[in-house]
Design an enzyme around this catalytic site. Structure first.
Site, PDB file in Angstrom:
ATOM      1  N   LYS A  79       0.811  -1.172   0.122  1.00 53.55           N
ATOM      2  CA  LYS A  79      -0.163   0.058  -0.047  1.00 53.55           C
ATOM      3  C   LYS A  79       0.842   1.362  -0.139  1.00 53.55           C
ATOM      4  O   LYS A  79       1.990   1.411   0.796  1.00 53.55           O
ATOM      5  CB  LYS A  79      -0.929  -0.081   1.402  1.00 53.55           C
ATOM      6  CG  LYS A  79      -1.726   1.230   1.401  1.00 53.55           C
ATOM      7  CD  LYS A  79      -2.689   1.176   2.555  1.00 53.55           C
ATOM      8  CE  LYS A  79      -3.616   2.023   2.666  1.00 53.55           C
ATOM      9  NZ  LYS A  79      -4.495   2.077   3.898  1.00 53.55           N
ATOM     10  N   SER A 154      -9.452   2.302   3.338  1.00 52.37           N
ATOM     11  CA  SER A 154      -8.292   2.806   2.654  1.00 52.37           C
ATOM     12  C   SER A 154      -7.726   2.155   1.586  1.00 52.37           C
ATOM     13  O   SER A 154      -6.900   2.617   0.794  1.00 52.37           O
ATOM     14  CB  SER A 154      -7.718   4.216   3.382  1.00 52.37           C
ATOM     15  OG  SER A 154      -6.932   3.570   4.121  1.00 52.37           O
ATOM     16  N   SER A 178      -9.654  -0.028   7.606  1.00 52.64           N
ATOM     17  CA  SER A 178      -9.167   0.173   6.184  1.00 52.64           C
ATOM     18  C   SER A 178      -8.491  -1.318   5.595  1.00 52.64           C
ATOM     19  O   SER A 178      -8.269  -1.075   4.360  1.00 52.64           O
ATOM     20  CB  SER A 178      -8.069   1.242   6.265  1.00 52.64           C
ATOM     21  OG  SER A 178      -8.691   2.382   6.431  1.00 52.64           O
TER      22      SER A 178
END
Lengths: 489, 482
Positions: A79, A154, A178
């Protein structure tokens, strides 16, 4: 069988034994990325040359008879709020569009030590603030199960990429859900460890007391494999547990017989009908596996959103203060004096949601309001921690849905508050620092995935992985592949 | 104390001391002064995203040492806090400090102020990180982060000082303690010790405190005295001109050239730092065992050494204070004590005779190359009667010229340093002196021993200091008593 149908565990076995070369494996996934990612835009950057070079090194290592690491040759997506030295870490923000990481995150070093191959950085809500990945300032990521839907957030980029089988393994970060929520939205496995289990050194901080790095994979075994490598003490993170790595793969075996699973039925009373039906089906599966479902009192969780959106934003307002255009990042070209460097760089560099949260965070800490908001929220946080502890005296794990409903249309929810309210089942877990997993638990009529959330007491990461693994083995939803992405190239 | 016409100055000091740990308080970057800008940095102390603070244990140890040295309470659990404000020298735009739960609470220091010993209260002391340094160039400003992250202990006094002299005495004592603990360089010019003063005045008897102002940038104790006195005078003058005046709070900077305080910024309302507990650092837990280990290993502190010098070594208050005030000089003296028991003489020879000679040559004791060992040997030679005081002075000259020379070797190799022992040369002089001073003989017989010293001195004068004092003493006594 198509390579992508194999778990990371199987793939690394193949590389370790020589049946598969790392170079082959990496090329395979790079090809999938090139072909499929344009449909979902899950990745912000890809490293084909570096990945191939690393793969050749690993193959050479094998030829020389040297021992290969636990993740030998397996491509991993990271990420884009975590540092790979020399690569850009954007955090999904214009502010850091030019920022090259000066060091590897600690867990990245561990992945590399175990011969993983970092293949790309995935899209995210800017600075991890959001639950649809729509707050990324770069691109919109689509859910492979339904391209007009968001993949959750997210860590939506990582989740979408894993669902689309663009890599066997990915990492995400989870501050209020997330990792777990995008996992549920994309039919993948999302694991958030106990707070302090994985080093945060190298993760760009959003909310310091809530952030944890975790995994997005297509099987619980693969999460366990990654966690064996990632969950270590780190002297550069003062909140990192001083305990050795755990053998999560070994801990997977066992049975659910006699285990007690707590469900806060009252709290789930007004769960939306489809989600409720799916959750009840999951409970039935757990019972079939031998678990006893008992009721636990977690009514206090109805305060968890308010508590989170005070504490997280307060911490975030200070964590993001360093982005001032002075030392790094993008400085506004319009700035003519110091005040303007600060004001314009932040005005131009940050998106709307980030600004909202910084303003809110500054407000709840400000003189005259800190007692009523920040301190009060911390007190309620203690109550939430205690209530979970009380529940765990009666049960081994708590089960809950991940999200009130599955993935929804891109752009369909504009009101941030509406989005905040969706975090209701995941957010308290971060407030209490507990380990939790989202395991695929089925689909709705529109073939959108659901996830079942299992939550353990602090440091019961092994137990959570084990129970998740047992549920997954019994249901096998993780083998489902989004239509169009099952094509062998 | 000066009569201020019924006005009582109220002064509190905040002293920031840089701790001389090897690395910074929250990172492993080097803690060093004077290097090229931005060379002692790492991602943590430049506030890079993704970095985290980890507390330097050595900084904690020094804070606990300080707490023990001033008899303070060491907090069993203390906490770090984030203090938010935006400024380029602050890499995270928040400082990590201790606002609600500092590590050291209370404490007292005693200091001599114009002949009197006074006691001052410390409110608390806490750990925090220093900021970088802003440097202004012609067309731009730059920031040097070498200093960012250096460990600071901030020592906050109660507003218990009532004159500039008291403030200076307090501050020098704090400085002295930190030097004796070897916890800091305490160099006010380099900024490793910084004093901010908070000053207000009120009429004697008034219960409430009036508004205070802050003075920064006082980079020496003499400047500090001037700055504080100027401000006291200013406030008194303002209140006398306008009795109901509310003095505006503000921060002043002492300007060395103007020798006056210049307003930096006025405070409207107050600055909201939004303090909250630092989530990246765990609460700092300090056990009693740890505190006792530190306490047991404390070096001799200035006030303890002062007591030993005045009570055990019988040095004068003046000399004791002189030695204590300069740690390097004091340590030099301590080393010398290993070679002679005559503390008084050693002190005199070091502080008067040798330093005096070095001053003429513009040399410092440190740079002179002289060893306390050799000076001690000189004292020992005098005490044993091997040489006379006068000879010692000449030998001292030789030692200053050739600092590595052992005085015992100088004496060995030079006949002129052998005291005159030839009775046939001394005796006539003794007779002559005794004849010329019948009153002294009478005085001595009445028990005044000083009279003997006088007679010996007269003989020494006549022999130009070359006679052996021992022999002269013996001769005089035998003649008087016969």
């Amino acid at each position: 069988m198509s390579l992508f149908k194999n778990s990371a565990f199987e793939l690394r076995n193949a590389v370790q034994s020589g049946k598969l070369s790392a170079e082959e494996l990496v090329s395979y996934y790079l090809k999938r990325i090139a072909h499929f990612d344009p449909q979902i835009s899950s990745l912000l950057s890809v490293f084909p040359e570096k990945a191939k070079e690393r793969a050749l090194q690993i193959d050479q290592k094998r030829k020389e008879g040297k021992k290969l690491g636990k993740l030998a040759g397996v491509p991993v997506i990271i990420k884009d709020n975590m540092h790979i030295k020399g690569e850009i870490t954007t955090c999904g923000s214009q502010f850091l569009s030019n920022y090259r990481a000066p060091f590897d995150a600690t867990y990245i070093r561990h992945l590399l030590e175990e011969d993983a191959i970092l293949i790309g950085k995935s899209n995210l809500d800017e600075f991890s603030m959001g639950s649809t990945t729509e707050n990324s300032s770069f691109q919109t990521t689509r859910n492979p199960w339904n391209l007009s839907c968001n993949p959750g957030g997210s860590s939506g980029g990582s989740a979408a990429a894993i669902a689309a089988r663009l890599a066997p393994l990915a990492t995400g970060s989870d501050t209020g859900g997330s990792i777990r929520q995008p996992a549920a939205f994309t039919g993948t496995v999302g694991f958030k460890p106990t707070y302090g289990r994985v080093s945060r050194y190298g993760l760009v901080a959003y909310a310091s007391s809530l952030d944890q790095i975790g995994t997005l994979t297509n099987s619980v075994r693969d999460s366990a494999l990654m966690m064996e490598v990632m969950a270590r003490h780190c002297p550069k993170d003062a909140t990192s547990f001083n305990m050795p790595a755990e053998p999560y793969l070994e801990l997977l075996s066992g049975s659910m017989k006699g285990k007690k699973i707590g469900v806060p039925f009252r709290f789930l009373d007004d769960l939306e009908q489809e989600s409720k039906a799916n959750f009840e089906k999951s409970l039935a599966t757990l019972r079939e596996l031998g678990a006893e479902i008992i009721d636990v009192d977690l009514d206090i969780l109805r305060y968890s959103i308010a508590v989170y959106y005070i504490i997280a934003v307060a911490e975030a307002s200070t964590n993001l203060a360093r982005f001032d255009g002075i030392r790094f990042g993008v400085r506004s070209k319009k700035a003519k004096n110091l005040e303007e460097v600060f004001d314009f760089s932040r005005e131009e560099g940050f998106g709307r949601e980030v600004k909202n949260r910084i303003l809110l965070g500054t407000y709840v800490l400000s003189a005259g309001f800190q007692d009523a908001f920040y301190r009060k929220a911390q007190k309620v946080r203690t109550l939430i921690i205690r209530k979970y502890a009380e529940a765990f005296e009666k049960c081994d794990l708590v089960a809950m849905p991940v999200s009130p409903f599955p993935a929804f249309e891109l752009g369909s929810i504009q009101d941030p508050l509406q989005l905040y309210l969706q975090d209701i089942y995941t957010i308290s877990v971060n407030l209490a620092g507990l380990p939790a997993i989202s395991v695929p638990s089925g689909f709705n009529k529109e073939r959108k995935p659901f996830g079942l959330q299992l939550i353990g007491p602090q440091r019961a990461d092994g137990r959570v992985l084990q129970m998740g693994h047992l549920f997954e083995t019994a249901t096998q939803y993780n083998h489902e592949i989004p239509p169009g992405f099952e094509v062998e190239l | 104390m000066k009569d201020l016409g019924g006005w009582e100055p109220i002064i509190g000091l905040e002293i920031h001391v840089q701790l001389n740990t090897q690395s910074k308080i929250f990172s492993l970057a080097a803690n060093r002064f004077g290097d090229e800008p931005n060379t002692n940095i790492d991602p943590i102390c430049t506030g890079q995203p993704g970095t985290l603070p980890v507390l330097n244990k050595a900084a904690v140890a020094k804070a606990v040492q300080f707490g023990c040295a001033v008899g303070a309470k060491i907090s069993p659990v203390s906490q770090f806090d984030r203090k938010s404000y935006f400024y380029p020298d602050s890499p995270r735009n928040f400082q990590i400090t201790q606002f609600s739960d500092p590590i050291v609470i209370g404490g007292t220091v005693s200091a001599e102020v114009e002949g009197e010993i006074m006691t001052f209260e410390i409110h608390h002391a806490h750990l925090e990180d220093d900021a970088g340094m802003l440097k202004h160039f012609t067309s731009f400003a730059g920031v040097d982060y070498n200093r960012a992250g250096v460990p600071l202990i901030e020592i906050v006094s109660d507003p218990c000082m009532h004159s500039a002299k008291e403030a200076v005495a307090y501050a020098s004592t704090i400085r002295s303690i930190m030097l004796y603990l070897e916890a800091s360089d305490c160099n006010m010019e380099e900024g490793s010790l910084r004093v901010d003063a908070n000053i207000s005045v009120r009429r004697y008897g008034e219960k409430k405190l009036r508004p205070k102002i802050e003075i920064k940038n006082m980079n020496s104790f003499s400047n500090m005295e001037i700055a504080i006195n100027k401000e006291i005078e200013r406030q008194i003058r303002l209140y006398e001109e306008t009795p109901n005046l509310q003095i505006q709070s503000g921060t002043y900077r002492f300007d060395v050239e103007k020798q006056d305080n210049i307003l930096m910024r006025e405070k409207e309302g107050f600055e909201d730092y939004r303090y909250f507990p630092e989530p990246d650092l765990l609460p700092l837990v300090i056990t009693n065992e740890y505190i006792e280990t530190i306490r047991a290993a404390l070096p001799e502190l200035p006030h303890q050494r002062f007591k030993r010098y005045t009570e055990e070594l019988d040095l004068s208050l003046y000399n004791a204070a002189l030695l204590i005030a300069d740690k390097k000089l004091c340590d030099f003296f301590e080393q010398g004590l290993e070679y002679t028991k005559n503390a008084k003489n050693l002190c005199n020879w070091i502080t008067v005779e040798f330093i005096g000679r070095l001053k003429e040559k513009n040399l410092s004791l440190e740079k002179s190359g002289l060893s306390s060992q050799n000076i001690a040997h000189l004292v020992a030679l005098i005490d044993s009667g091997t040489i006379t005081g006068r000879m010692a002075k000449e030998i001292a000259d030789e030692m200053v010229a050739a600092p590595s020379k052992d005085p015992r070797e100088i004496v060995e190799g030079n006949a002129k340093y052998k005291p005159l022992e030839d009775l046939s040369a001394i005796e006539p002089i003794v007779d002559a002196v005794l004849e010329a001073n019948p009153q002294s003989i009478a005085d001595y017989k009445e028990g005044r021993t000083k009279a003997l010293a006088f007679l010996v001195g007269q003989v020494m004068k006549q022999t130009k200091g070359l006679a052996s004092p021992e022999i002269v003493n013996r001769l005089i006594l035998s003649k008087i008593n016969s």
